[in-house]
Design a protein around this motif. Structure first.
Motif, PDB file in Angstrom:
ATOM      1  N   PHE A  51       0.811  -1.224   0.000  1.00  0.00           N
ATOM      2  CA  PHE A  51       0.000   0.000   0.000  1.00  0.00           C
ATOM      3  C   PHE A  51       0.847   1.278   0.000  1.00  0.00           C
ATOM      4  CE2 PHE A  51      -2.813  -3.251   1.742  1.00  0.00           C
ATOM      5  CZ  PHE A  51      -3.926  -3.087   0.933  1.00  0.00           C
ATOM      6  N   SER A  52       1.984   1.233  -0.659  1.00  0.00           N
ATOM      7  CA  SER A  52       2.811   2.434  -0.788  1.00  0.00           C
ATOM      8  C   SER A  52       2.587   3.075  -2.154  1.00  0.00           C
ATOM      9  CB  SER A  52       4.287   2.093  -0.581  1.00  0.00           C
ATOM     10  OG  SER A  52       4.519   1.686   0.747  1.00  0.00           O
ATOM     11  N   HIS A  53       2.726   4.396  -2.197  1.00  0.00           N
ATOM     12  CA  HIS A  53       2.534   5.182  -3.420  1.00  0.00           C
ATOM     13  C   HIS A  53       3.811   5.989  -3.635  1.00  0.00           C
ATOM     14  CE1 HIS A  53       1.089   8.239  -6.187  1.00  0.00           C
ATOM     15  NE2 HIS A  53      -0.040   7.581  -6.346  1.00  0.00           N
ATOM     16  N   ILE A  54       4.489   5.731  -4.764  1.00  0.00           N
ATOM     17  CA  ILE A  54       5.815   6.321  -4.994  1.00  0.00           C
ATOM     18  C   ILE A  54       5.828   7.003  -6.351  1.00  0.00           C
ATOM     19  CG2 ILE A  54       8.294   5.847  -5.139  1.00  0.00           C
ATOM     20  CD1 ILE A  54       7.766   3.277  -3.534  1.00  0.00           C
ATOM     21  N   GLY A  81       7.560   1.913   3.471  1.00  0.00           N
ATOM     22  CA  GLY A  81       6.228   1.487   3.834  1.00  0.00           C
ATOM     23  C   GLY A  81       6.186   0.526   5.003  1.00  0.00           C
ATOM     24  N   PRO A  82       5.003  -0.060   5.238  1.00  0.00           N
ATOM     25  CA  PRO A  82       3.791   0.024   4.414  1.00  0.00           C
ATOM     26  C   PRO A  82       3.090   1.368   4.546  1.00  0.00           C
ATOM     27  CG  PRO A  82       3.339  -1.205   6.408  1.00  0.00           C
ATOM     28  CD  PRO A  82       4.816  -0.943   6.411  1.00  0.00           C
ATOM     29  N   PHE A 104       2.638   5.322   7.035  1.00  0.00           N
ATOM     30  CA  PHE A 104       1.987   6.622   7.118  1.00  0.00           C
ATOM     31  C   PHE A 104       2.991   7.770   7.210  1.00  0.00           C
ATOM     32  CE2 PHE A 104      -0.945   3.467   8.897  1.00  0.00           C
ATOM     33  CZ  PHE A 104      -1.962   3.574   7.967  1.00  0.00           C
ATOM     34  N   VAL A 105       4.059   7.649   6.435  1.00  0.00           N
ATOM     35  CA  VAL A 105       5.038   8.724   6.285  1.00  0.00           C
ATOM     36  C   VAL A 105       4.906   9.286   4.877  1.00  0.00           C
ATOM     37  CG1 VAL A 105       7.486   9.316   6.195  1.00  0.00           C
ATOM     38  CG2 VAL A 105       6.637   7.777   7.976  1.00  0.00           C
ATOM     39  N   GLU A 106       4.905  10.609   4.770  1.00  0.00           N
ATOM     40  CA  GLU A 106       4.857  11.285   3.471  1.00  0.00           C
ATOM     41  C   GLU A 106       6.104  12.146   3.315  1.00  0.00           C
ATOM     42  OE1 GLU A 106       2.143  14.519   0.945  1.00  0.00           O
ATOM     43  OE2 GLU A 106       1.414  13.687   2.847  1.00  0.00           O
ATOM     44  N   ALA A 134      12.616   7.438   9.254  1.00  0.00           N
ATOM     45  CA  ALA A 134      11.372   8.110   9.640  1.00  0.00           C
ATOM     46  C   ALA A 134      10.332   6.993   9.631  1.00  0.00           C
ATOM     47  CB  ALA A 134      11.017   9.204   8.646  1.00  0.00           C
ATOM     48  N   ASN A 135      10.155   6.374  10.765  1.00  0.00           N
ATOM     49  CA  ASN A 135       9.437   5.104  10.803  1.00  0.00           C
ATOM     50  C   ASN A 135       7.917   5.218  10.728  1.00  0.00           C
ATOM     51  OD1 ASN A 135      11.458   3.105  10.802  1.00  0.00           O
ATOM     52  ND2 ASN A 135      11.944   3.547  12.934  1.00  0.00           N
ATOM     53  N   HIS A 136       7.336   6.328  11.189  1.00  0.00           N
ATOM     54  CA  HIS A 136       5.881   6.360  11.162  1.00  0.00           C
ATOM     55  C   HIS A 136       5.316   7.760  11.407  1.00  0.00           C
ATOM     56  CE1 HIS A 136       7.242   3.914  14.854  1.00  0.00           C
ATOM     57  NE2 HIS A 136       7.424   5.159  15.158  1.00  0.00           N
ATOM     58  N   LEU A 137       4.167   7.993  10.752  1.00  0.00           N
ATOM     59  CA  LEU A 137       3.320   9.158  11.042  1.00  0.00           C
ATOM     60  C   LEU A 137       4.061  10.486  10.952  1.00  0.00           C
ATOM     61  CD1 LEU A 137       1.587   7.515  14.116  1.00  0.00           C
ATOM     62  CD2 LEU A 137       0.549   7.848  11.877  1.00  0.00           C
ATOM     63  N   THR A 138       4.757  10.687   9.840  1.00  0.00           N
ATOM     64  CA  THR A 138       5.620  11.863   9.701  1.00  0.00           C
ATOM     65  C   THR A 138       5.442  12.503   8.333  1.00  0.00           C
ATOM     66  OG1 THR A 138       7.289  11.125  11.280  1.00  0.00           O
ATOM     67  CG2 THR A 138       8.064  12.540   9.507  1.00  0.00           C
ATOM     68  N   TYR A 139       5.588  13.840   8.288  1.00  0.00           N
ATOM     69  CA  TYR A 139       5.659  14.548   7.013  1.00  0.00           C
ATOM     70  C   TYR A 139       7.003  15.258   6.917  1.00  0.00           C
ATOM     71  CZ  TYR A 139       5.139  17.991   3.364  1.00  0.00           C
ATOM     72  OH  TYR A 139       5.346  18.755   2.241  1.00  0.00           O
ATOM     73  N   LEU A 140       7.747  14.929   5.857  1.00  0.00           N
ATOM     74  CA  LEU A 140       9.024  15.581   5.592  1.00  0.00           C
ATOM     75  C   LEU A 140       8.942  16.233   4.215  1.00  0.00           C
ATOM     76  CD1 LEU A 140      11.455  12.747   6.798  1.00  0.00           C
ATOM     77  CD2 LEU A 140      10.834  14.849   8.030  1.00  0.00           C
ATOM     78  N   GLY A 141       8.803  17.569   4.200  1.00  0.00           N
ATOM     79  CA  GLY A 141       8.732  18.301   2.946  1.00  0.00           C
ATOM     80  C   GLY A 141       9.831  19.335   2.866  1.00  0.00           C
TER      81      GLY A 141
END
Length: 450
Positions: free
Chosen positions: A298-301, A313-314, A333-335, A347-354
């Protein structure tokens, strides 16, 4: 000496069955407009000229092909396929070489097939034209190609005009042709429109050539290669066929797809060896993956470069500009967007790095976000090697976290943090004994009184 090549691609139709404001030939397959798939195949032959015949929606088509150096000519009146090809004659004035006539909505014709058509055109028997034929599972209403065992065409018959014996023939006409420029335009000039639709049909060049004592030839290809697209359903069918072929190639080249039918590739996806792809992974354009990468389910790349040994992912989303270094990890759930993670960074989980750069070995805690946008401009966040960012931290860009620095959980960081320092920015915790018990008693009494 090899003759120069020109390609004429017909794309003047309205495509009304697509029921779309987007021109039919610009609907994508594997993330690229179908017309550009065909132009890519043609480009492999290094043509001297590539011309797209446009009509309705010409502005959209021109915007897509002109940056590629592809020319366009307009077919103002829709008078048939032969007429459409003739519209390109002025643009090819003085051209002495071979011409391929193709359709923008038949995008899967490969460069190898185009080369075979030209090779057959220059065989010893020197056919006037070469047609591309196929044998579909259901010949239906396709025109039939009546040819001998050597591929010399006797005639091409439209289904409605065919006899029962001719309809029993399974070799069908794709409508794609190759001919020498001088022959092609001479034949087209003699094509009439004495038919029910009053149109000038391209396949009639075979009949015109035969009347002049010259024969045509046919070569065959699998039906999937010449599948035309006129509706959303047909678009989906061609997409599915393309994806099946790409998955098979990925596995043949050393990638493991646990559930191949659930993985979707883009036209330019590049995979290394020993890549493991779990179910329900989607690749958009611009993805390059090195050896020994694992992509969980369920990853989107899209638009990302992933170095060897990295794990994704996942449920991760990697957006354009993402670069993962060796053994880096982006978890569930990392973007990421325009984010570079160094070797071993996590960055293992629940993170936004922009708009961020994360140094080697840095650890990004759950719930961390880089606040990169102020409503008008984007700013960068730099996180040094070995830094530790505690959970639920907000890094307000532009900001730099130094090497080996620590950001305490729950902090809002608005100023640079020097290397090796601890940054702590949160409200002081207070405890009021008995407050919770008293509050519940008051509220229960209030509720009971109603």
């Amino acid at each position: 000496m090899t003759a120069p090549i020109a390609a004429i691609i017909l794309a003047a139709g309205k495509g009304t069955r697509m029921k779309s404001d987007t021109h039919k030939v610009l609907h994508p397959i594997a993330g690229r407009p179908m017309l550009l798939h065909l132009i890519h195949s043609v480009a492999a032959l290094e043509p001297a000229r590539t011309i797209v015949v446009v009509g309705a929606g010409r502005e959209q088509v021109e915007a897509a092909v002109h940056p590629l150096g592809v020319e366009t000519v307009e077919q103002v009146e829709q008078l048939g396929t032969a007429h459409a090809v003739l519209e390109a004659k002025p643009a090819l004035d003085g051209f002495e070489g071979d011409v391929l006539v193709l359709f923008g909505d038949v995008p899967r014709v490969g460069a190898g097939t185009l080369a075979r058509m030209l090779e057959r055109l220059h065989a010893e028997d020197a056919p006037a034209t070469v047609a591309l034929g196929f044998r579909p599972a259901d010949p239906g209403a396709y025109g039939r190609v009546i040819a001998d065992s050597e591929g010399r065409i006797d005639r091409i018959v439209e289904f409605k005009d065919a006899s029962p014996e001719e309809r029993a023939v399974t070799l069908c006409n794709s409508g794609l042709f190759a001919a020498r420029a001088a022959d092609l335009f001479d034949l087209l000039a003699k094509v009439g429109n004495d038919n029910a639709a009053g149109e000038y049909y391209l396949p009639d060049i075979v009949t015109v050539a035969a009347s002049a004592g010259r024969h045509s030839a046919v070569i065959e290809v699998p039906a999937a290669e010449v599948a035309g697209i006129n509706s959303r359903g047909e678009l989906a069918a061609v997409e599915a066929e393309w994806q099946r072929d790409r998955r098979a190639r990925a596995m043949a080249e050393g990638a493991t797809l646990i559930a191949p039918e659930t993985v979707w590739f883009a036209y330019d996806t590049r995979l290394g060896r020993d890549v493991l792809i779990e179910p329900n992974v989607f690749f958009g354009p611009g993805v390059e993956i090195a050896d020994r990468v694992t992509v969980h389910a369920f990853s989107h790349i899209e638009g990302a470069t992933i170095a060897s040994g990295a794990v994704v992912g996942p449920y991760a989303r990697l957006r354009p500009g993402t670069v993962l270094g060796e053994d880096a990890k982006v978890g569930n759930f990392v973007e990421t967007k325009k984010a570079v993670l160094g070797k071993g960074a996590k960055a293992n989980h629940l993170t936004y790095l922009g708009d961020a750069e994360v140094g080697a070995g840095a650890n990004i805690g759950a719930g961390t976000i880089t606040c990169n946008y102020d409503g008008f401009f984007k700013y960068r966040t730099n996180i040094g090697a070995g830094a530790f960012i505690g959970s639920n931290s907000a890094l307000v860009a532009p900001v730099t976290i130094g090497r080996d620095a620590t950001v305490a959980a729950g902090s809002v960081i608005t100023r640079d943090v020097e290397p090796g320092a601890l940054a702590l920015s949160r409200a002081r915790q207070e405890a009021k004994p008995g407050w919770g018990t008293r509050f519940r008693e008051v509220m229960k009494a209030r509720k009971a009184a109603k």
